[in-house]
Enzyme design. Structure first.
Site, short mmCIF file in Angstrom:
data_model
loop_
_atom_site.label_atom_id
_atom_site.label_comp_id
_atom_site.label_asym_id
_atom_site.label_seq_id
_atom_site.Cartn_x
_atom_site.Cartn_y
_atom_site.Cartn_z
N ARG A 164 65.11 60.31 51.44
CA ARG A 164 65.47 60.86 50.13
C ARG A 164 66.94 60.61 49.85
NH1 ARG A 164 65.90 65.59 50.33
NH2 ARG A 164 65.19 66.20 52.41
N TYR A 212 60.40 54.82 48.67
CA TYR A 212 60.27 55.76 49.79
C TYR A 212 59.57 57.05 49.34
CZ TYR A 212 61.08 59.41 53.03
OH TYR A 212 60.86 60.49 53.85
N LYS A 261 58.08 66.58 46.37
CA LYS A 261 59.38 67.23 46.20
C LYS A 261 59.70 67.41 44.72
CE LYS A 261 59.85 67.36 50.56
NZ LYS A 261 59.79 68.64 51.24
N HIS A 275 59.76 75.77 49.85
CA HIS A 275 59.70 74.72 50.88
C HIS A 275 59.25 75.38 52.18
CE1 HIS A 275 62.06 71.21 52.99
NE2 HIS A 275 60.78 70.94 52.86
N SER A 284 64.25 70.09 56.09
CA SER A 284 63.49 68.87 56.39
C SER A 284 63.70 68.44 57.84
CB SER A 284 63.96 67.75 55.47
OG SER A 284 63.90 68.18 54.14
N CYS A 297 62.79 69.75 60.66
CA CYS A 297 63.10 70.80 61.65
C CYS A 297 61.84 71.34 62.31
CB CYS A 297 63.87 71.94 61.00
SG CYS A 297 65.58 71.51 60.65
N ASP A 324 54.33 72.06 54.36
CA ASP A 324 55.61 71.76 53.70
C ASP A 324 55.91 72.62 52.48
OD1 ASP A 324 57.98 70.11 53.64
OD2 ASP A 324 57.13 69.00 51.96
N ARG A 370 57.30 57.89 58.80
CA ARG A 370 56.41 58.95 58.35
C ARG A 370 54.94 58.59 58.52
NH1 ARG A 370 58.74 63.74 55.90
NH2 ARG A 370 60.98 63.35 55.93
C1 OXD Z 1 61.32 66.55 53.40
C2 OXD Z 1 59.90 66.16 53.51
O1 OXD Z 1 62.19 65.67 53.33
O2 OXD Z 1 59.06 67.07 53.61
O3 OXD Z 1 61.58 67.76 53.35
O4 OXD Z 1 59.60 64.96 53.46
MN MN Z 2 59.86 69.01 53.37
#
Ligand code: OXD
Ligand code: MN
Length: 605
Positions: free
Chosen positions: A88, A218, A227, A247, A269, A271, A296, A388
């Protein structure tokens, strides 16, 4: 301007690509975008399997996808993004509200009319020689009051195939929207342009329920459902309509006596939200079950019983691959064994996907995420740190049976957390809702590879929403406080930190499945059991309050260290929290500064 065509048009067999909606507002908008971008043709997606098979074959032909070994990875493909386009881009993510103040101090803002006109300039003729795909989708369980309709227009087959996994896509959206031209739906426009970082913008127009994303391929920038809609635009709608878009993962915990609780947890993100949402309890917790609602995003609203109920708006998981293994997350491994789209992982000579942290020894040779030869001696990583998987939630062996319930699931606890080497104990409980909002508003985490920028420095990330709140963060805190007033039976609020380190920089806590021990304490607290001591920052379990049986390798000294609230560390932390709130300007509710004072005073008692 000449531009290499990186997304040549495809021609659909007759009877395919014809799922044209009937709502006139949608048709008019698509027509406007067509006039602007001049595609060679339009492909109206229906989300069917035949459509997927056709688009996969076209993507393979164009090299957008590579086939993985289909015996061992049935239905799995690899996509390599442009190496300049792997995460991102927060500095190019804009919230275009009429005034800068509405976007607030944490967002990049530009004026809407000017931004539209710049974007239109970039989009003029951008789809010449390309196919314009129209992707109808819903976010949320079919029939749920919170469910939203979106349409994404894109010139990327990869986006279409990903949206098919990540959302409920196709006719269902047209049905939900109906004929009313005034009905609410999200307008998303995406074009790869020439995937140049100089012309990469992810723009949100909350007042118009509109997203325009250009110059990236991406996921986080281009799967506009995620998002962009489900967090940035949805947070704005949620404020207006009286609900919460967060989130957060959502998981269910069932104890051996059959009692079930649901918790929602906000971590920044990369974590470990996906890992936590699919947690496998250790042997010692025989009879306990953890199930996933979402990994998420949570959309939550108050129901008549005064409790908060959550749905997962998504239909799939877009998870970070490196580090995923049978040891760390066997459920995720099983989920991604089939029908999964990998992005930017390495490819072995046997046609398997590979990444750092996968089980077993690394392959002797492979092709790295950029497409270059790779061996274990290479300096570069085989898989990009932000590589991913996109996998349907149906692949998850521990998918919660209530995931489609239109009413959502009742939330007993909200957990905030981040990656902190020091200061933050393994877990603590906030005093009440307002204190919990303070804890969420001031939370911080060491940065990760999920966004472009330096990795590993501590940044404040309120409710893990710093990159995702679609309006003024002070107003957002106000909305949380107001929501608390309407909750007669609010969830308890906790903060966790799996990442505390000792003096030698080693993690003190094993994490992963062992987080069940913390989860259990949280559930005990929700059930009115479970001991704790009062500390200035909230209630912290003593080691005897945690079930630490059969946990080899964690010494009593380590547990003390994990649970310690050290006043020297907290003096600095509180200073940082205060400065952060002060930096956010006048919209920050006074109540939060008052909470800060309360915590600080408790240290001085
Ligand atoms: C983030 C995702 O970047 O979930 O938070 O991809
Ligand atoms: Mn996320």
């Amino acid at each position: 301007m000449s531009m290499e065509n990186i997304a040549p048009a495809i021609s659909a067999p007759s009877g395919m690509g014809e799922n044209k909606p009937t709502n006139h507002a949608v048709l008019n908008w698509v027509h406007e975008v067509e006039t602007l971008t001049s595609p060679q043709n339009i492909f109206w997606c229906d989300g069917s399997e035949a459509e997927r098979d056709f688009l996969v074959s076209e993507a393979l032909r164009q090299g957008v996808l590579l086939k993985l070994n289909q015996q061992r990875n049935p239905g799995c493909y690899l996509h390599r993004s442009n190496p300049n386009d792997v995460a991102r881009v927060e500095q190019f993510t804009l919230i275009c509200t009429p005034t800068k103040e509405e976007a607030g101090p944490t967002n990049h803002w530009t004026e809407p009319a000017e931004t539209y006109s710049k974007l239109h300039e970039m989009l003029k003729g951008a789809m010449r020689g390309r196919t314009m795909f129209v992707v109808p989708y819903i976010m949320g369980p079919p029939g749920a009051p919170l469910t939203k309709v979106g349409f994404e227009i894109t010139d990327s087959i990869y986006v279409v195939l990903s949206m098919r996994i990540m959302t409920r896509m196709g006719a269902i959206a047209n049905e939900r929207l109906g004929q009313d031209p005034e009905a609410e739906f999200n307008r998303g426009v995406h074009s790869l342009l020439d995937v140049s970082p100089d012309r990469r913008w992810i723009c949100h127009f909350p007042q118009d329920n509109t997203i325009i994303s250009v110059g990236s391929g991406y996921g986080g920038n281009v799967l506009l459902s995620k998002k962009c809609l489900a967090l940035r635009i949805a947070s704005y709608l949620a404020k207006k309509q009286g609900w919460l878009a967060e989130h957060m993962l959502i998981l269910g915990v069932e104890s051996p006596d059959g009692k079930k609780h649901y918790v929602a947890a906000a971590f920044p993100s990369a974590c470990g939200k996906t890992n936590f949402a699919m947690l496998i309890p250790p042997k010692h917790f025989a009879g306990w079950k953890v199930t996933t609602i979402g990994d998420d995003i949570a959309w939550m609203e108050i129901r008549d019983d005064g409790r908060l109920y959550a749905v997962n708006p998504e239909n799939g998981y877009f998870g970070v691959v490196p580090g995923t293994s049978y040891r760390s997350n066997a459920n995720a491994m099983r989920a991604i064994e089939h029908d999964t789209l990998f992005t930017n992982v390495a490819l072995t000579t046997a046609g398997d996907p590979w990444w750092e942290g996968k089980d077993g020894p690394p392959p002797n040779e492979a092709i790295d995420w950029r497409g270059n030869p790779w061996t274990p001696a290479s300096k570069e990583k085989g898989a990009h740190p932000n590589s991913r998987f996109a996998t349907p939630m149906r692949n998850n062996p521990v998918l919660d049976p209530e995931v489609e319930d239109p009413a959502g699931v009742p939330i007993s606890a909200i957990i905030f957390g981040g990656r902190r080497s020091d200061t933050m104990p393994l877990v603590f409980q906030a005093e009440d809702w307002t204190h919990g909002v303070y804890v969420g508003a001031t939370m911080a985490s060491e940065t990760t590879a999920a966004a472009i920028g330096a990795v590993g420095h501590v940044r404040r990330d309120p409710m893990a929403m710093l990159p995702f709140c679609g309006y003024n963060i002070g107003e957002y805190f106000r909305h949380w406080l107001e929501t608390g007033k309407r909750l007669t039976n609010p969830p308890l609020i906790f903060h966790v930190n799996w990442f505390r380190k000792n003096g030698e920089g080693k993690f003190l806590w094993p994490g992963f499945g062992e987080n069940m021990r913390v989860l259990r304490w949280i559930i005990d607290r929700c059930a009115g059991r479970g001991g704790a001591v009062e500390t200035p920052i909230g209630e912290v379990p003593r080691s005897e309050d945690l079930d630490l049986e059969e946990l080899p390798g964690v010494s009593p000294e380590q547990v003390r260290e994990l649970l310690a609230v050290k006043s020297e560390e907290w003096a600095m932390e509180l200073q940082g929290q205060k400065e952060f709130l002060a930096s956010l300007g006048s919209k920050v509710p006074k109540e939060l500064m008052a909470e800060h004072e309360k915590v600080a005073n408790r240290f001085n008692r």
